[in-house]
Design an enzyme around this catalytic site. Structure first.
Site, PDB file in Angstrom:
ATOM      1  N   LYS A 494     -64.788  36.741 -17.048  1.00  0.00           N
ATOM      2  CA  LYS A 494     -64.318  36.289 -15.742  1.00  0.00           C
ATOM      3  C   LYS A 494     -62.846  35.852 -15.850  1.00  0.00           C
ATOM      4  O   LYS A 494     -62.350  35.627 -16.957  1.00  0.00           O
ATOM      5  CB  LYS A 494     -65.178  35.106 -15.285  1.00  0.00           C
ATOM      6  CG  LYS A 494     -65.168  33.950 -16.294  1.00  0.00           C
ATOM      7  CD  LYS A 494     -66.242  32.920 -16.009  1.00  0.00           C
ATOM      8  CE  LYS A 494     -66.164  31.803 -17.026  1.00  0.00           C
ATOM      9  NZ  LYS A 494     -67.337  30.938 -17.000  1.00  0.00           N
ATOM     10  N   HIS A 620     -77.264  26.890 -16.883  1.00  0.00           N
ATOM     11  CA  HIS A 620     -75.980  26.559 -17.505  1.00  0.00           C
ATOM     12  C   HIS A 620     -76.004  25.102 -17.951  1.00  0.00           C
ATOM     13  O   HIS A 620     -76.422  24.232 -17.193  1.00  0.00           O
ATOM     14  CB  HIS A 620     -74.860  26.797 -16.485  1.00  0.00           C
ATOM     15  CG  HIS A 620     -73.492  26.875 -17.101  1.00  0.00           C
ATOM     16  ND1 HIS A 620     -73.254  27.421 -18.344  1.00  0.00           N
ATOM     17  CD2 HIS A 620     -72.271  26.498 -16.627  1.00  0.00           C
ATOM     18  CE1 HIS A 620     -71.953  27.366 -18.617  1.00  0.00           C
ATOM     19  NE2 HIS A 620     -71.333  26.810 -17.591  1.00  0.00           N
ATOM     20  N   ARG A 677     -74.224  33.405 -23.924  1.00  0.00           N
ATOM     21  CA  ARG A 677     -73.069  33.747 -23.090  1.00  0.00           C
ATOM     22  C   ARG A 677     -71.796  33.214 -23.732  1.00  0.00           C
ATOM     23  O   ARG A 677     -71.461  32.038 -23.605  1.00  0.00           O
ATOM     24  CB  ARG A 677     -73.233  33.162 -21.673  1.00  0.00           C
ATOM     25  CG  ARG A 677     -74.427  33.721 -20.919  1.00  0.00           C
ATOM     26  CD  ARG A 677     -74.411  33.298 -19.464  1.00  0.00           C
ATOM     27  NE  ARG A 677     -74.342  31.855 -19.282  1.00  0.00           N
ATOM     28  CZ  ARG A 677     -75.386  31.034 -19.217  1.00  0.00           C
ATOM     29  NH1 ARG A 677     -76.619  31.509 -19.308  1.00  0.00           N
ATOM     30  NH2 ARG A 677     -75.199  29.737 -19.056  1.00  0.00           N
ATOM     31  N   TYR A 719     -32.840  19.942 -14.620  1.00  0.00           N
ATOM     32  CA  TYR A 719     -33.040  19.276 -13.342  1.00  0.00           C
ATOM     33  C   TYR A 719     -33.287  17.775 -13.498  1.00  0.00           C
ATOM     34  O   TYR A 719     -34.007  17.355 -14.405  1.00  0.00           O
ATOM     35  CB  TYR A 719     -34.253  19.858 -12.615  1.00  0.00           C
ATOM     36  CG  TYR A 719     -34.001  21.224 -12.015  1.00  0.00           C
ATOM     37  CD1 TYR A 719     -32.998  21.407 -11.070  1.00  0.00           C
ATOM     38  CD2 TYR A 719     -34.790  22.296 -12.394  1.00  0.00           C
ATOM     39  CE1 TYR A 719     -32.784  22.670 -10.524  1.00  0.00           C
ATOM     40  CE2 TYR A 719     -34.596  23.551 -11.842  1.00  0.00           C
ATOM     41  CZ  TYR A 719     -33.587  23.731 -10.911  1.00  0.00           C
ATOM     42  OH  TYR A 719     -33.378  24.961 -10.366  1.00  0.00           O
ATOM     43  N   CYS A 767     -38.426  24.275 -16.096  1.00  0.00           N
ATOM     44  CA  CYS A 767     -38.060  24.869 -14.804  1.00  0.00           C
ATOM     45  C   CYS A 767     -39.059  25.972 -14.438  1.00  0.00           C
ATOM     46  O   CYS A 767     -39.971  26.261 -15.196  1.00  0.00           O
ATOM     47  CB  CYS A 767     -36.663  25.474 -14.849  1.00  0.00           C
ATOM     48  SG  CYS A 767     -35.427  24.480 -15.656  1.00  0.00           S
ATOM     49  N   MET A 768     -38.818  26.619 -13.293  1.00  0.00           N
ATOM     50  CA  MET A 768     -39.753  27.647 -12.846  1.00  0.00           C
ATOM     51  C   MET A 768     -39.804  28.832 -13.817  1.00  0.00           C
ATOM     52  O   MET A 768     -40.867  29.314 -14.164  1.00  0.00           O
ATOM     53  CB  MET A 768     -39.361  28.150 -11.450  1.00  0.00           C
ATOM     54  CG  MET A 768     -40.377  29.087 -10.850  1.00  0.00           C
ATOM     55  SD  MET A 768     -39.812  29.808  -9.314  1.00  0.00           S
ATOM     56  CE  MET A 768     -39.832  28.405  -8.211  1.00  0.00           C
ATOM     57  N   ASP A 769     -38.644  29.279 -14.280  1.00  0.00           N
ATOM     58  CA  ASP A 769     -38.604  30.480 -15.104  1.00  0.00           C
ATOM     59  C   ASP A 769     -38.089  30.240 -16.515  1.00  0.00           C
ATOM     60  O   ASP A 769     -38.040  31.157 -17.311  1.00  0.00           O
ATOM     61  CB  ASP A 769     -37.679  31.522 -14.459  1.00  0.00           C
ATOM     62  CG  ASP A 769     -37.946  31.651 -12.985  1.00  0.00           C
ATOM     63  OD1 ASP A 769     -39.092  31.993 -12.659  1.00  0.00           O
ATOM     64  OD2 ASP A 769     -37.031  31.388 -12.180  1.00  0.00           O
TER      65      ASP A 769
HETATM   66  C1  PLP Z   1     -67.821  30.467 -18.075  1.00  0.00           C
HETATM   67  C2  PLP Z   1     -69.252  30.414 -18.328  1.00  0.00           C
HETATM   68  C3  PLP Z   1     -69.748  30.544 -19.646  1.00  0.00           C
HETATM   69  C4  PLP Z   1     -68.874  30.571 -20.854  1.00  0.00           C
HETATM   70  O1  PLP Z   1     -68.403  29.277 -21.126  1.00  0.00           O
HETATM   71  P1  PLP Z   1     -67.523  28.953 -22.417  1.00  0.00           P
HETATM   72  O2  PLP Z   1     -67.438  27.494 -22.454  1.00  0.00           O
HETATM   73  O3  PLP Z   1     -66.219  29.591 -22.177  1.00  0.00           O
HETATM   74  O4  PLP Z   1     -68.236  29.545 -23.558  1.00  0.00           O
HETATM   75  C5  PLP Z   1     -71.110  30.639 -19.804  1.00  0.00           C
HETATM   76  N1  PLP Z   1     -71.944  30.593 -18.742  1.00  0.00           N
HETATM   77  C6  PLP Z   1     -71.510  30.440 -17.487  1.00  0.00           C
HETATM   78  C7  PLP Z   1     -72.489  30.386 -16.378  1.00  0.00           C
HETATM   79  C8  PLP Z   1     -70.156  30.334 -17.232  1.00  0.00           C
HETATM   80  O5  PLP Z   1     -69.720  30.164 -15.986  1.00  0.00           O
END
Ligand code: PLP
Length: 824
Positions: A494, A620, A677, A719, A767-769
């Site tokens: 993601k 989760h 995951r 700045y 700064c920005m850049d």
């Molecule tokens: C982002 C996410 C993970 C991975 O988490 P990490 O801490 O980067 O390992 C696992 N499960 C779900 C549902 C997540 O949103």
């Protein structure tokens, strides 16, 4: 190609279990990957197991390609052995050992000098540079890239052939007792100990133990080169080796070669005072410590081999700070470039083509721009092999550069282009009509192909997020080792793969054996599909479902509440297809997920809707990264287990169950269920800080110094005039700012950057850049590289300084920053 080895004779030497059914007994090639077989004649296939497969599974493929010589594990199926009719088969208790013994034999048949290199850092560079210098005089062989492991060294030693005069082999070890096998193979006459650092420290008692293990390589060396003022190495060698073997160099008096350095604006001078008080000067464009150390190893070795200082100097001129790693970058007109413009030999070409074949993200042609191979000579077989590789890797257009191609054009496809020199191709790049193509640029050093790369590169500023694919793989394997074999790994890609680039990273994950991917939103999944990713993909927050989009792209949405389940099941009633979904259960995170109260109704909907397939059930964890939340986490897991059990029993579904994120894999591997995951850990960040030292940082953010100016005490910078010189000194302006994701909270000394191995604090406001760093006394020049985070400073430390987490820093890196992928 190796020196011929008689297979039955080899087998009988070790009284092995051998069946001799073919006359094709002389071996000239050894392969461990059946996909790389060019011709079966005189080829031996050795079955080595990978992490996900048994090596013998590919023996039939090798057989179909004409191979009639095999080394197979003794426990492979008898039906397989029977099917390999008229073949010579050696059944072995350890195919790896046999491979190593073959390599040893090939090495022993070689009469020229063999140079062995080991150490913690710099060995690949020293090998490559020394090879370049020596190739002015000798026809030589070396390990391709960093093929320096137990298998890599064996394959490398099997590449030594009749026509070579010198071989250079580097040996890398990561644990005690690994060197013995490599020593047997390499048996160097001349040894080089590059450097001792902290890599793999965890496996050794102390530095001395590590030095001792590495030095086993030099057991029977006639000469051994080392840096005397590296005290621990020097002391060990001087205590344990005969003085007549040792050749030392140092900045200071007392060594065999005194090589002192004077740096100037655009390079350094190395002064050599020999034993005979002769002095020589070598010029180089390098100024950093590590390169200067590596160069001095190279000079000492070349001198010891009897090369003239003038010839060495000629060679030094050609050594540039060019990355010797394969780099995937974006080119102009939608092209992707694979930059391998550092050297050119057949083994390296094959590796680069392999890497190219794994890139599925470009839609256009596959083009190879290749210079002549000086190290390989101009024999017909070399050009034949190149032509075969073009076919094997389905190259659409071949562009050969160098006069040597002239006599062999007939071997190449008719539409190929040939140019006599790099200048010629530079003038004619337009003729290639590049657009959305994947271009591999591979040239011998002398051809200066970096000019071709530069011209094809997308014009962008010099701030780069570098993603090291080797490190990514290392980290992936580390997490895989924590869980039971057979447990699947879903990788969370993601948010543009945590900033790293979703398509390229997903593609690489596909290569190294990830089982599942996950993204947050549907469009991220569609993007991956459009870039050729075929792994199953879970979409965590699909919003209002676009059924057709999901089905068309085989995306598996998460269902996290009853309303969604209802509308989805209604929609599926009038839809003929099948949709795989993952049910998210809320067990304490209180973000998304079904509550216990919703379960009854969810189950009854699922029972009625036959075209919704529950592919997964997951939850989760809210606090997997901290010990204080252990009880809470365990209660989350147990509630997940009982709820998911209920769903399974009452609906008869067979889901993949998963609940662990990166932190969870480290702390609670026993609760991996069917899948884990993996997220941030892939990039080398261990948020528990329990196993940080086992991971490798995979992302490096770097930029360049745009300007350096000398300021006086009391002058203010940037700045709001927030920076102030405490003394006279120098300030460097860096080409990165908060628009690139370099957080403004790093202002005024909160963060430091690494320039030339030294830490420089940010001075004034970011700064920005751009931003400024105090580089007083650090000898910094315009164009120098500055590292914002990487191995040092670590992104963990940086995040802590401004009270955030590495996730935020990574995902905040702006779109203007070029992503580059490297493979050493
Ligand atoms: C982002 C996410 C993970 C991975 O988490 P990490 O801490 O980067 O390992 C696992 N499960 C779900 C549902 C997540 O949103």
């Amino acid at each position: 190609m190796m020196q011929a080895i008689n297979f039955p004779l080899f087998a009988s030497k070790f009284a092995k279990h051998f069946t001799n059914n073919s006359d094709n007994i002389m071996l000239l090639n050894v392969v461990i990957d059946s996909r790389k077989i060019q011709s079966g004649n005189n080829t031996l296939f050795v079955a080595l197991d990978g992490s996900r497969y048994a090596g013998w599974e590919f023996a039939s493929d090798a057989y179909d390609k004409g191979v009639r010589n095999f080394i197979l594990p003794a426990n492979c199926p008898t039906s397989l052995i029977k099917s390999l009719e008229d073949s010579n088969v050696l059944l072995s208790t350890s195919p790896l050992k046999d491979l190593q013994q073959l390599a040893q034999l090939n090495r022993e048949n070689f009469k020229g000098p063999v140079i062995g290199i080991t150490g913690s850092n710099g060995k690949t560079i020293v090998k490559e540079w020394l090879a370049q210098i020596l190739s002015a005089k000798y026809n030589l062989w070396k390990n391709p890239k960093s093929y320096n492991s137990q298998i890599g060294v064996a394959l490398s030693a099997l590449g030594i052939s009749q026509q070579h005069q010198v071989a250079i082999l580097e040996a890398g070890i990561s644990a005690p007792d690994e060197m013995a096998a490599l020593t047997q193979i390499i048996q160097p006459q001349l040894g080089i100990f590059t450097n001792i650092g902290s890599a793999h420290d965890e496996h050794f008692e102390d530095t001395r133990a590590k030095i001792e293990e590495k030095c086993k390589l030099f057991q029977s060396a006639k000469y051994l080169i080392y840096r005397k003022d590296q005290t621990q190495v020097g002391q060990y060698l001087e205590e344990n080796f005969d003085p007549s073997v040792l050749i030392s160099w140092s900045d200071k008096a007392g060594a065999d070669y005194i090589l002192s350095v004077k740096r100037h604006n655009n390079g350094s001078k190395i002064y050599l005072i020999g034993k005979d008080f002769q002095t020589y000067t070598f010029l180089t464009s390098f100024r950093d410590q590590a390169s200067l150390e590596n160069i001095r190893h190279v000079i000492t070795a070349a001198l010891s081999l009897g090369m003239k200082p003038e010839i060495i100097q000629q060679g030094l001129k050609l050594l540039h700070a060019v990355d010797m790693r394969l780099t995937l970058k974006s080119g102009s007109k939608g092209c992707k470039l694979i930059d391998d413009s550092y050297n050119n030999d057949l083994a390296g070409l094959e590796l680069a083509l392999e890497f190219m074949s794994q890139q599925i993200t470009a839609s256009g042609r596959k083009i190879l721009i290749l210079s002549e191979m000086q190290q390989e000579g101009k024999e017909e077989v070399v050009f034949q092999k190149i032509a075969w590789l073009l076919k094997h890797y389905s190259i659409d257009l071949f562009v050969g550069v160098g006069k040597g191609f002239a006599d062999f054009k007939h071997l190449f496809p008719a539409e190929s282009d040939f140019y006599e020199s790099t200048d010629m191709i530079l003038r004619n790049l337009e003729a290639l009509s590049l657009s959305n193509d994947l271009v591999l640029i591979k040239g011998a050093r002398a051809y200066g192909f970096e000019r071709v790369v530069q011209k094809l590169e997308a014009l962008a500023h010099e701030t780069i997020l570098e993603i090291n694919l080797n490190s990514l793989r290392h980290n992936f394997i580390h997490y895989r080792q924590k869980i039971k074999p057979g447990t699947k790994i879903m990788v969370m890609v993601k948010a543009f793969a945590y900033g790293g680039g979703a398509a390229e990273i997903a593609n690489y994950l596909q290569e190294i054996g990830a089982d599942y991917l996950s993204v947050a939103y549907t469009d991220e999944g569609v993007f991956l599909r459009n870039n050729g990713i075929t792994l199953p993909i879970m979409v965590m927050n699909p919003g209002s479902y676009h059924l057709e989009l999901l089905q068309e792209h085989a995306l598996e949405p998460v269902v996290y509440n009853l309303n969604q389940l209802k509308s989805l099941s209604n929609a599926m009633d009038s839809n003929s297809g099948l949709l795989s979904v993952h049910l998210e259960l809320d067990t304490g995170m209180r973000r998304l997920g079904m509550s216990d109260q919703e379960l009854d109704e969810a189950i009854s909907i699922l029972q009625q809707c036959s075209n919704l397939k529950v592919a997964g059930i997951f939850t989760h964890l809210a606090g997997a990264d901290e010990a204080v939340h252990k009880d809470f986490t365990l209660s989350q897991i147990s509630s997940f287990e009982s709820s998911s059990n209920r769903i399974i029993q009452e609906t008869g579904c067979k889901p993949i169950r998963h609940c662990l994120n990166s932190a969870g894999i480290i702390r609670y591997p026993e609760f991996a269920f069917d899948m884990v995951r993996l997220g941030i850990g892939l990039y080398g960040i261990e948020v528990n800080q329990l196993e940080q030292d086992k991971l490798q940082p995979a992302m490096t953010l770097k930029t360049v110094v745009s300007q350096v100016r000398t300021l006086q005490k009391g002058e203010t910078i940037g700045y709001g005039r927030k920076g102030e010189m405490k003394n006279d000194g120098e300030v460097a302006t860096l080409a990165i700012g908060y628009a690139d994701g370099y957080d403004r909270r790093f202002s005024n000394g909160k963060a430091t950057v690494l320039i030339k191995g030294q830490m420089a604090p940010i001075i004034g406001n970011v700064c920005m850049d751009m931003c400024m760093a105090d580089v007083t006394g650090l000898n910094v020049f315009e164009g120098d590289e500055a590292i914002l985070f990487g191995a040092r400073p670590s992104i963990m430390d940086l995040a802590a300084k401004i009270e955030t987490i590495p996730y935020e820093l990574l995902t905040g890196i702006g779109p203007r920053v070029k992503r580059q992928y490297i493979l050493d």
